[in-house]
Scaffold this active site. Structure first.
Site, PDB file in Angstrom:
ATOM      1  CG  HIS A 118      -1.908   0.985   1.387  1.00  0.00           C
ATOM      2  ND1 HIS A 118      -1.645   2.280   1.764  1.00  0.00           N
ATOM      3  CD2 HIS A 118      -3.248   0.908   1.192  1.00  0.00           C
ATOM      4  CE1 HIS A 118      -2.786   2.955   1.799  1.00  0.00           C
ATOM      5  NE2 HIS A 118      -3.772   2.150   1.458  1.00  0.00           N
ATOM      6  CG  ASP A 195       0.703  -2.373   6.056  1.00  0.00           C
ATOM      7  OD1 ASP A 195      -0.241  -2.542   6.856  1.00  0.00           O
ATOM      8  OD2 ASP A 195       0.580  -1.747   4.983  1.00  0.00           O
ATOM      9  CD  GLN A 198      -6.723  -4.660   3.997  1.00  0.00           C
ATOM     10  OE1 GLN A 198      -7.621  -5.391   4.423  1.00  0.00           O
ATOM     11  NE2 GLN A 198      -6.972  -3.445   3.543  1.00  0.00           N
ATOM     12  CE  LYS A 221      -7.166  -0.443   6.200  1.00  0.00           C
ATOM     13  NZ  LYS A 221      -7.894  -0.035   4.998  1.00  0.00           N
ATOM     14  CB  CYS A 361      -3.648   3.313  -1.606  1.00  0.00           C
ATOM     15  SG  CYS A 361      -4.879   4.554  -1.315  1.00  0.00           S
TER      16      CYS A 361
HETATM   17  N1  PMP Z   1      -1.721  -0.799   4.487  1.00  0.00           N
HETATM   18  C1  PMP Z   1      -2.659  -1.560   3.915  1.00  0.00           C
HETATM   19  C2  PMP Z   1      -2.308  -2.932   3.460  1.00  0.00           C
HETATM   20  C3  PMP Z   1      -3.962  -1.065   3.785  1.00  0.00           C
HETATM   21  O1  PMP Z   1      -4.896  -1.817   3.202  1.00  0.00           O
HETATM   22  C4  PMP Z   1      -4.260   0.228   4.263  1.00  0.00           C
HETATM   23  C5  PMP Z   1      -5.664   0.808   4.142  1.00  0.00           C
HETATM   24  N2  PMP Z   1      -6.250   0.688   2.901  1.00  0.00           N
HETATM   25  C6  PMP Z   1      -3.240   0.969   4.839  1.00  0.00           C
HETATM   26  C7  PMP Z   1      -1.979   0.436   4.947  1.00  0.00           C
HETATM   27  C8  PMP Z   1      -3.470   2.354   5.348  1.00  0.00           C
HETATM   28  O2  PMP Z   1      -4.346   2.334   6.411  1.00  0.00           O
HETATM   29  P1  PMP Z   1      -4.875   3.735   7.018  1.00  0.00           P
HETATM   30  O3  PMP Z   1      -5.572   4.425   5.883  1.00  0.00           O
HETATM   31  O4  PMP Z   1      -5.804   3.318   8.092  1.00  0.00           O
HETATM   32  O5  PMP Z   1      -3.687   4.470   7.477  1.00  0.00           O
END
Ligand code: PMP
Length: 406
Positions: A118, A195, A198, A221, A361
């Site tokens: 991401h 990270d 997910q 999430k 993203c």
């Molecule tokens: N890493 C991953 C794998 C994600 O899916 C996301 C959210 N889509 C993020 C980071 C970022 O999370 P946040 O927007 O809550 O900072």
């Protein structure tokens, strides 16, 4: 033991109309228990935590620090001091990049990430590498989204200082071999940042078992509120890091020219904290533990199998990642021949079906798979077989609505 379907009654928004919500990888819904916990904080104990010497402030502090203990137990941290509350995964990863990366990565060093990350786990490391004249190295997956042993063993070397890797891809749904990558990275002297945005909502996490040095995730999430996130860090690393943000509450003593910092974890929590967010997150964790990760995984796998089986009957649909529904963590990313993903999402929205369309993203991954954008349906344990049926029915109409013959 409750039936998995029994939990749905706790989510008013899911029962308030005929919407099918399949965008859980972007953010989950919250059960009433979490909403009540947030409201209860403001109704019964609201005061600025960590500051006042009176009852309400002490109660607010206790609720905040109890929540930290719940999080620490939930992910198997050695001590609550290793839990830093942040706003979200993005802030947690930035904290590591700024406070660890800038001080420990030097010219000629390498930072290893994957092409599936991401943007939150790409941009902070681009910044570190740019500022320190270090090299950013990308791990690449195979067709099914798997990063092979050969791939990570050839790219993680003695020059690697940091490996920053997603536990589960928000596009492919694949679970990366984080434990194996950590073991290999350690043998090369690198630290590993995971990270977990997910993975944490869907599987039991034990940071010590994974061996991660840092582990980041977001409350929103996993049934918790927006605006609260977590950074786990190994105590000895956190202790030696300088603060990311400075200001109130993160100090011990300040003079006109200097300051000494507070002990962990407060050194990393400048300013008034999101206490109601932490309380809501702790309640979300209790809720997930009550449902149980075995039941969560079983339900998600059952629904994903139905979803992928139905989609595979439509020859103009391409699904990305593994053919095995068990390896998707509830995430199914797809394209329809001749239909832009934004149109797929808009047409489905006319039928009250919510999915995500775009680059998620993860633009380097889109470039890698040769797509500008894709559509993504993502499930959680409170979704139902009936919803999958509705989704498939509506999906089968999309090309027709877009002008293709039936
Ligand atoms: N890493 C991953 C794998 C994600 O899916 C996301 C959210 N889509 C993020 C980071 C970022 O999370 P946040 O927007 O809550 O900072």
């Amino acid at each position: 033991m409750a039936n998995i379907g029994d939990y749905r009654k706790d989510f008013d928004i899911l029962n308030s109309g005929d919407y099918v919500y399949f965008d859980n990888a972007a953010t989950s819904q919250r059960p009433n228990q979490v909403l009540d916990a947030i409201s209860n904080f403001y109704r019964t104990a609201n005061a600025n935590p960590l500051r006042g010497l009176y009852d309400w402030s002490i109660a607010a502090t206790d609720m905040y620090e109890d929540s930290r203990r719940v999080v620490a137990d939930f992910i198997g941290a050695a001590t609550p001091e290793e839990i830093i509350f942040t706003r979200n995964t993005s802030e947690s990863l930035n904290l590591v990049a700024y406070s660890y990366g800038l001080d420990n990565v030097s010219e000629g060093d390498e930072v290893v990430i994957s092409v599936m990350e991401h943007h939150s786990n790409i941009l902070p490391w681009q910044m570190v590498c740019r500022k320190k004249n270090a090299k950013l190295v990308y791990l690449e997956p195979d067709e099914e989204g798997v990063i092979s042993k050969e791939e990570y063993e050839s790219k993680i070397t003695d020059r690697t200082k940091v490996v920053a890797i997603g536990h589960v891809s928000n596009v492919m749904g694949v679970t990366n071999p984080v434990k194996e990558i950590v073991a290999y990275a350690k043998s090369k002297g690198a630290i590993v940042v995971v990270d977990g945005a997910q993975s944490t909502p869907h599987m039991k996490i034990n940071v010590q078992d994974l061996g991660a040095d840092f582990f980041a995730f977001s409350g929103h999430k996993m049934l918790g509120p927006m605006g609260i996130g977590v950074l786990y860090g190994r105590k000895e690393l956190l202790e030696n890091m300088s603060p990311f943000l400075t200001g109130g509450e993160m100090i011990e003593y300040v003079t006109r020219t200097d300051a000494t910092y507070a002990e962990l974890p407060h050194k990393f929590e400048a300013g008034t904290v999101n206490a109601s967010g932490a309380v809501g997150l702790a309640e979300a964790i209790r809720y997930l533990q009550n449902v149980g990760f075995e039941a969560i995984e079983a339900q998600e796998q059952k629904l994903t199998a139905l979803l992928m089986e139905g989609m595979s009957k439509l020859p103009y649909i391409k699904i990305y990642g593994s053919k095995d529904p068990k390896k998707h963590c509830g995430i199914v990313t797809f394209t329809i021949d001749g239909v832009h993903p934004h149109d797929i999402s808009s047409v489905l929205n006319d039928d009250h079906v919510c999915i995500r369309a775009g680059h998620h993203c993860a633009q380097p991954l889109m470039q890698f798979i040769g797509e500008g954008s894709t559509a993504r349906a993502s499930l959680y344990f409170y979704n139902t077989e009936e919803e999958v049926k509705i989704f498939l029915e509506k999906l089968a109409k999309v090309r027709e609505v877009m002008g293709y013959g039936a």
